[in-house]
Scaffold this active site. Structure first.
Site, PDB file in Angstrom:
ATOM      1  N   TYR A 101       0.642  -1.110  -0.096  1.00 42.78           N
ATOM      2  CA  TYR A 101      -0.110   0.085  -0.083  1.00 42.78           C
ATOM      3  C   TYR A 101       0.759   1.385   0.031  1.00 42.78           C
ATOM      4  O   TYR A 101       2.044   1.304   0.677  1.00 42.78           O
ATOM      5  CB  TYR A 101      -1.061  -0.023   1.285  1.00 42.78           C
ATOM      6  CG  TYR A 101      -1.799   1.286   1.398  1.00 42.78           C
ATOM      7  CD1 TYR A 101      -3.073   1.563   1.057  1.00 42.78           C
ATOM      8  CD2 TYR A 101      -1.071   2.387   1.999  1.00 42.78           C
ATOM      9  CE1 TYR A 101      -3.627   2.713   0.976  1.00 42.78           C
ATOM     10  CE2 TYR A 101      -1.698   3.839   2.035  1.00 42.78           C
ATOM     11  CZ  TYR A 101      -2.982   3.629   1.528  1.00 42.78           C
ATOM     12  OH  TYR A 101      -3.803   4.914   1.631  1.00 42.78           O
ATOM     13  N   GLU A 189      -3.188   7.423  -4.190  1.00 39.66           N
ATOM     14  CA  GLU A 189      -3.269   6.108  -3.321  1.00 39.66           C
ATOM     15  C   GLU A 189      -3.010   4.926  -4.346  1.00 39.66           C
ATOM     16  O   GLU A 189      -3.612   5.096  -5.373  1.00 39.66           O
ATOM     17  CB  GLU A 189      -4.614   5.876  -2.520  1.00 39.66           C
ATOM     18  CG  GLU A 189      -4.372   4.665  -1.904  1.00 39.66           C
ATOM     19  CD  GLU A 189      -5.882   4.200  -1.244  1.00 39.66           C
ATOM     20  OE1 GLU A 189      -6.015   4.682   0.193  1.00 39.66           O
ATOM     21  OE2 GLU A 189      -6.672   3.967  -1.932  1.00 39.66           O
TER      22      GLU A 189
END
Ligand code: GDP
Ligand code: MN
Length: 378
Positions: A101, A189
């Protein structure tokens, strides 16, 4: 402005971030043709402005034409958390060794950019933050200083990614920060950022939100053209109102984003459900008020309306006159509860007092007004 994944990937690619090849389509036939061109296996991906598509059945691997057709047919029209799928992104499938992530966003209270990196990717970061907060390595970047390679390297080390991913991650994160800052994004993101069995690191998903205030420096027309607002939001947007549709019964009108949020909160607190967030901004004049009332009145779920105004520069009597004039222009189906406070509130309330009825009720405090509005919505 939130981008679809495929647009986020276009945006990333402009900054040299590695993404998989793919095609955006709107029909099953085009999806199959794109998949055939790309070569199997492909991933068929729902394009909606909401995360967790995988879990909702919106991301499927297809290893041949028949499967591509089947998945495209199932995913088009699928409802994912209230967003109906109208676009698909057909992407050449990647082999995944590990999922990470990575993101950059703005930490307003720190007045810095916040970078988050975790070896636990693919799952929602909120879940990681709850179950294993130490698994998220954070850095705060002073925008006036920027982010150098040594800092990124230390950050990657702190996140304990597989050593094979180090070089690729350092490169991708540097480019991601450039995309975030030069591209004027509020959020970039990548979840998952993957390590492939061959040792390459690339962005398998893209969640990008652009700062509309910076649109004058960019050519974002293509992104803007695909923005799908619900009808209520579109109507409010056309009137220049800051509106977010919710699904309760108490329509909310307030001046200032902070007060509008508090109004939504207090409606919840006294047991009601707000139908919307609506900030009419600084000037509560008749025109703005009429527009706001019209937008709220067109929402069939609304049973009562709570107008919460704190007069600052705009004086109480101007606000009250604005409301009265607005009510003369638009016919409202639901009872209205008004809390008017601030500069010249007494004068304002006196004006409203002359028009009080079952359909127009004035309350001196926010709490009393919230209770009355919630009661009327039952
Ligand atoms: P999200 O659920 O909306 O976040 O959609 P993602 O694009 O992140 O995809 C969800 C999951 O599908 C990923 O975490 C991967 O595990 C899987 N996935 C997506 N693309 C691929 C791919 O090209 N190959 C493989 N093997 N899995 C994929
Ligand atoms: Mn994802």
């Amino acid at each position: 402005m939130d981008l679809f994944e495929y647009q986020g990937k276009q945006f990333f690619a402009e900054y040299g971030i590695a993404v998989s090849p793919g095609e955006a389509v709107e029909t099953v036939d085009d999806a199959v043709a794109a998949a055939d061109r790309l070569g199997y296996p492909v991933v068929v991906k729902a394009q909606v402005h909401v995360g967790g598509r995988g879990k909702a059945g919106g991301v499927k691997l297809a290893s041949n034409t028949a499967e591509a057709r089947e998945h495209a047919g199932n995913i088009l029209g699928l409802d994912i958390k209230g967003h109906v799928v109208k676009h698909l992104w057909i992407e050449k499938a990647s082999d995944i060794a590990e999922e990470y992530y990575a993101s950059f966003t703005l930490d307003r209270s720190a007045k810095k950019h916040l970078g988050m990196l975790s070896a636990q990717g693919g799952v929602e970061i909120e879940t990681v933050a709850e179950t294993d907060p130490d698994a998220i390595a954070k850095i705060w970047v002073d925008p006036s200083v920027g982010l150098d390679e040594a800092t990124i390297r230390a950050w990657v080390a702190a996140a304990k990614l597989n050593p094979d991913a180090t070089e690729g991650a350092v490169e991708l994160l540097g480019k991601l920060y450039t995309a975030f800052t030069e591209g004027d994004a509020d959020l970039c993101e990548v979840n998952p950022m993957i390590l492939t069995p061959e040792g390459r690191v690339h962005a398998l998903d893209a969640k990008v939100s652009l700062d509309n205030n910076a649109s004058f420096r960019h050519d974002w027309d293509a992104y803007d053209a695909t923005q799908s607002r619900d009808e209520r939001e579109q109507a409010a947007h056309d009137k220049g109102l800051q509106y977010v549709g919710l699904d309760g019964e108490v329509g909310v009108i307030a001046n200032g984003a902070g007060l509008a949020m508090s109004t939504v909160d207090i409606v919840n607190q006294v047991g009601g459900r707000p139908a919307n967030f609506l900030d009419i901004g600084g000037g509560a004049n008749a025109e703005v008020m009429a527009g706001a009332l019209e937008v709220i009145n067109n929402d069939p779920k609304v049973k009562s309306i709570f107008i919460n105004i704190f007069g600052g520069i705009t004086k109480g009597e101007e606000v009250a006159n604005g409301i009265v004039t607005a009510l003369g222009r638009v016919t409202i189906d639901s009872p209205i509860v008004i809390r008017l406070d601030g500069t010249n509130a007494e004068e304002g309330r006196a004006i409203l007092g002359r028009h009080e009825s079952d359909m127009l009720i004035s309350k001196p405090t926010m709490l009393e007004a919230a209770r009355a509005a919630v009661e009327l919505a039952k």
